[in-house]
Design a protein around this motif. Structure first.
Motif, mmCIF file in Angstrom:
data_model
loop_
_atom_site.group_PDB
_atom_site.id
_atom_site.type_symbol
_atom_site.label_atom_id
_atom_site.label_comp_id
_atom_site.label_asym_id
_atom_site.label_seq_id
_atom_site.Cartn_x
_atom_site.Cartn_y
_atom_site.Cartn_z
ATOM 1 N N MET A 82 2.191 -0.634 17.856
ATOM 2 C CA MET A 82 3.594 -0.289 18.079
ATOM 3 C C MET A 82 4.507 -1.452 17.716
ATOM 4 S SD MET A 82 4.590 2.708 18.944
ATOM 5 C CE MET A 82 6.155 2.325 19.717
ATOM 6 N N THR A 83 4.098 -2.669 18.049
ATOM 7 C CA THR A 83 4.902 -3.847 17.714
ATOM 8 C C THR A 83 4.940 -4.057 16.207
ATOM 9 O OG1 THR A 83 4.264 -4.863 19.807
ATOM 10 C CG2 THR A 83 5.211 -6.309 18.129
ATOM 11 N N ALA A 84 3.815 -3.796 15.553
ATOM 12 C CA ALA A 84 3.737 -4.017 14.105
ATOM 13 C C ALA A 84 4.467 -2.951 13.296
ATOM 14 C CB ALA A 84 2.263 -4.055 13.676
ATOM 15 N N LEU A 85 4.568 -1.731 13.835
ATOM 16 C CA LEU A 85 5.087 -0.598 13.054
ATOM 17 C C LEU A 85 6.428 -0.863 12.374
ATOM 18 C CD1 LEU A 85 4.901 2.329 12.073
ATOM 19 C CD2 LEU A 85 5.839 3.040 14.298
ATOM 20 N N PRO A 86 7.473 -1.286 13.085
ATOM 21 C CA PRO A 86 8.749 -1.497 12.394
ATOM 22 C C PRO A 86 8.678 -2.578 11.321
ATOM 23 C CG PRO A 86 8.849 -2.323 14.656
ATOM 24 C CD PRO A 86 7.585 -1.538 14.537
ATOM 25 N N HIS A 87 7.861 -3.597 11.545
ATOM 26 C CA HIS A 87 7.707 -4.659 10.543
ATOM 27 C C HIS A 87 6.989 -4.134 9.300
ATOM 28 C CE1 HIS A 87 9.123 -7.587 13.468
ATOM 29 N NE2 HIS A 87 8.217 -7.147 14.321
ATOM 30 N N LEU A 88 6.018 -3.257 9.504
ATOM 31 C CA LEU A 88 5.308 -2.657 8.377
ATOM 32 C C LEU A 88 6.234 -1.762 7.559
ATOM 33 C CD1 LEU A 88 1.956 -1.723 10.176
ATOM 34 C CD2 LEU A 88 2.248 -3.463 8.398
ATOM 35 N N LEU A 89 7.045 -0.965 8.235
ATOM 36 C CA LEU A 89 7.969 -0.070 7.531
ATOM 37 C C LEU A 89 9.037 -0.862 6.790
ATOM 38 C CD1 LEU A 89 8.362 2.713 10.237
ATOM 39 C CD2 LEU A 89 7.049 2.831 8.126
ATOM 40 N N GLN A 90 9.392 -2.019 7.322
ATOM 41 C CA GLN A 90 10.354 -2.881 6.640
ATOM 42 C C GLN A 90 9.712 -3.544 5.423
ATOM 43 O OE1 GLN A 90 11.729 -6.338 8.856
ATOM 44 N NE2 GLN A 90 13.750 -6.197 7.900
ATOM 45 N N PRO B 164 0.816 -1.219 0.000
ATOM 46 C CA PRO B 164 0.000 0.000 0.000
ATOM 47 C C PRO B 164 0.847 1.266 0.000
ATOM 48 C CG PRO B 164 0.119 -0.907 2.203
ATOM 49 C CD PRO B 164 0.798 -1.900 1.304
ATOM 50 N N ASP B 165 0.227 2.365 -0.404
ATOM 51 C CA ASP B 165 0.882 3.675 -0.324
ATOM 52 C C ASP B 165 0.777 4.242 1.088
ATOM 53 O OD1 ASP B 165 1.447 3.957 -3.195
ATOM 54 O OD2 ASP B 165 -0.738 4.126 -3.400
ATOM 55 N N LEU B 166 -0.349 3.950 1.741
ATOM 56 C CA LEU B 166 -0.656 4.518 3.049
ATOM 57 C C LEU B 166 -1.244 3.436 3.951
ATOM 58 C CD1 LEU B 166 -2.552 7.640 1.656
ATOM 59 C CD2 LEU B 166 -0.241 7.685 2.593
ATOM 60 N N ILE B 167 -0.956 3.515 5.249
ATOM 61 C CA ILE B 167 -1.531 2.593 6.227
ATOM 62 C C ILE B 167 -2.132 3.403 7.367
ATOM 63 C CG2 ILE B 167 -1.069 0.764 7.908
ATOM 64 C CD1 ILE B 167 1.224 -0.184 6.142
ATOM 65 N N VAL B 168 -3.385 3.103 7.701
ATOM 66 C CA VAL B 168 -4.004 3.662 8.908
ATOM 67 C C VAL B 168 -3.884 2.590 9.986
ATOM 68 C CG1 VAL B 168 -6.061 4.658 9.940
ATOM 69 C CG2 VAL B 168 -5.610 4.998 7.498
ATOM 70 N N LEU B 169 -3.120 2.901 11.042
ATOM 71 C CA LEU B 169 -2.732 1.884 12.021
ATOM 72 C C LEU B 169 -3.285 2.186 13.402
ATOM 73 C CD1 LEU B 169 -0.932 -0.630 12.640
ATOM 74 C CD2 LEU B 169 0.932 0.988 13.112
ATOM 75 N N ASP B 170 -4.148 1.302 13.886
ATOM 76 C CA ASP B 170 -4.640 1.381 15.262
ATOM 77 C C ASP B 170 -3.510 0.974 16.213
ATOM 78 O OD1 ASP B 170 -6.396 1.671 17.389
ATOM 79 O OD2 ASP B 170 -7.204 -0.348 17.196
ATOM 80 N N LEU B 171 -3.545 1.480 17.437
ATOM 81 C CA LEU B 171 -2.500 1.149 18.403
ATOM 82 C C LEU B 171 -2.856 -0.073 19.243
ATOM 83 C CD1 LEU B 171 -1.491 4.699 19.698
ATOM 84 C CD2 LEU B 171 -0.189 3.223 18.169
ATOM 85 N N GLU B 172 -4.085 -0.121 19.729
ATOM 86 C CA GLU B 172 -4.482 -1.169 20.668
ATOM 87 C C GLU B 172 -5.238 -2.270 19.935
ATOM 88 O OE1 GLU B 172 -6.674 1.014 23.573
ATOM 89 O OE2 GLU B 172 -4.876 1.629 24.655
ATOM 90 N N MET B 173 -4.562 -3.413 19.730
ATOM 91 C CA MET B 173 -5.150 -4.553 19.028
ATOM 92 C C MET B 173 -4.660 -5.848 19.671
ATOM 93 S SD MET B 173 -4.681 -3.386 15.022
ATOM 94 C CE MET B 173 -2.910 -3.087 15.231
ATOM 95 N N PRO B 174 -5.439 -6.922 19.555
ATOM 96 C CA PRO B 174 -4.993 -8.220 20.082
ATOM 97 C C PRO B 174 -3.929 -8.842 19.179
ATOM 98 C CG PRO B 174 -7.081 -8.469 18.937
ATOM 99 C CD PRO B 174 -6.790 -6.994 18.955
ATOM 100 N N ILE B 175 -3.287 -9.867 19.676
ATOM 101 C CA ILE B 175 -2.279 -10.672 18.957
ATOM 102 C C ILE B 175 -1.003 -9.879 18.729
ATOM 103 C CG2 ILE B 175 -1.738 -12.067 16.917
ATOM 104 C CD1 ILE B 175 -4.734 -12.648 16.655
ATOM 105 N N MET B 176 -1.096 -8.756 17.975
ATOM 106 C CA MET B 176 0.051 -7.865 17.799
ATOM 107 C C MET B 176 -0.463 -6.441 17.732
ATOM 108 S SD MET B 176 2.925 -7.556 14.752
ATOM 109 C CE MET B 176 3.669 -9.169 15.060
ATOM 110 N N ASP B 177 -0.008 -5.573 18.666
ATOM 111 C CA ASP B 177 -0.497 -4.197 18.679
ATOM 112 C C ASP B 177 0.211 -3.348 17.628
ATOM 113 O OD1 ASP B 177 1.988 -3.409 19.716
ATOM 114 O OD2 ASP B 177 1.281 -3.468 21.783
#
Length: 366
Positions: A75-83, A60-73
């Protein structure tokens, strides 16, 4: 895996991935985005783990990312998404609270581009969320960044200088993408505390600005933080305009001080840069400098022109290094910017400007 819709792509539209554990919120955002001609939904996920897997596939060009989620929140997902999608811009979405403000600022320091407030705290309506979400997604879209030709960055010249008494007031104004830029500039201010007062107007909600002020003071070694009504202005102090308040300078018998008010928003913003910069120009004149940093909209351009007309120096961030070239682009367009500088050179440019004794840049932007 949920919500992958490869047929949703529209020619020229920015491809948005939605990440939120609430099916209701995802549904609302999908409906709003699909109703906008400049945007389309590339996919959606209910937690960070699903989001990382999907991001690798749909790019995607853009991601709308919630902070509080089950399994993986978020903040934890952010670096993996940017990678997984290095060129993607991430818009963090969360309800307004001091806790979420801390996490959101941390997310922006780690690579998220900006923040949007979700309903749920009582202070943000569904309509406000929709308007801010769509405005920021459009502003961050790749097609918007390609619309305006980028002028070559101009260094802070020392060849055509006029006499002045040195810069004693520095204003930094920003919106989308601003916290990261501000953080990078702060260490360059440490050696100038003896004669410099710094003022920051960053478009941010009330829960954010106390934390931003604290972080910037830590990085710069300046005193201060979020501004207070009637606070005296002193060298070696940094003042951040509070969320939901305009900040201005006023002269009293005891000296220069800060004035806060909840007058009408300007450019749909409170705090706004223009009202502060106009007062800054009136009180600092040729001893003032303003850096107009990344941000959507045109707030700050009129105020920057006032600073220039009063004899101060105006520097605009260049398009290439701006998350959104709205505010600095407007300062260039109205002729207020003396110089256009890339982020990589901005710290050295700032230090060079503040080190000038008895001289100031007089070369107009061209």
């Amino acid at each position: 895996m949920v919500g992958h819709n490869p047929t949703a792509d529209i020619a020229g539209a920015a491809r948005v991935m939605l990440v939120d554990d609430s099916a209701v919120v995802r549904g609302l955002m999908r409906r709003w985005i699909e109703g906008h001609s400049a945007l389309c939904v590339a996919g959606s996920a209910s937690n960070g783990a699903e989001a990382v897997e999907m991001a690798r596939k749909v790019q995607p060009d853009l991601i709308v990312l919630d902070l509080e989620m089950p399994i993986m929140d978020g903040m934890t997902a952010l670096p993996h998404l940017l990678q997984a999608v290095p060129k993607c811009k991430v818009l963090v979405a969360s309800t307004l609270s001091t806790r979420n403000a801390k996490i959101s600022l941390k997310a922006m320091s780690l690579g998220a581009t900006d923040y949007v407030a979700k309903p749920g705290s009582g202070s943000i309506t569904r309509s406000q969320f929709e308007q801010e979400l769509l405005a920021k997604l459009v502003a961050l879209s790749p097609s918007v960044g390609r619309q305006t030709p980028m002028p070559a960055p101009k260094p802070l010249a020392s060849s055509a200088l006029a006499h002045h008494q040195g810069i004693t007031g520095l204003a930094l104004v920003a919106s989308t993408g601003g916290p990261v830029v501000l953080s990078q500039l702060m260490p360059h201010l440490r050696q100038f505390a003896r004669h410099l007062s710094v003022f920051v107007v960053q478009h941010m909600p009330a829960h954010f600005t106390p934390l931003l002020g604290k972080d910037l003071c830590t990085l710069s070694h300046f005193g201060g933080g979020e501004a207070e009504q009637g606070q005296a202005v002193a060298a070696g102090h940094l003042y951040v305009a509070p969320g939901d308040y305009h900040m201005r300078l006023s002269q009293r018998a005891t000296g220069l001080c800060l004035s806060l008010d909840q007058g009408p928003p300007e450019h749909f913003c409170r705090p706004a840069a223009d009202p502060f910069l106009k007062s800054f120009a009136a009180h600092y004149g040729p001893q003032g400098a303003v850096f107009v940093l990344t941000g959507m909209g045109s707030d700050g351009a009129a105020g920057a022109l006032s600073v220039r007309q009063a004899g101060g120096i105006v520097v605009a961030q260049d398009q290439q290094s701006s998350a959104v070239w709205g505010m600095p682009g407007a300062a260039v367009a109205n002729g207020s910017a003396h110089h256009v500088v890339g982020l990589a050179e901005m710290g050295d440019a700032l230090s060079g400007l503040l080190q000038q004794k008895g001289q100031r840049a007089a070369m107009p932007y061209a």
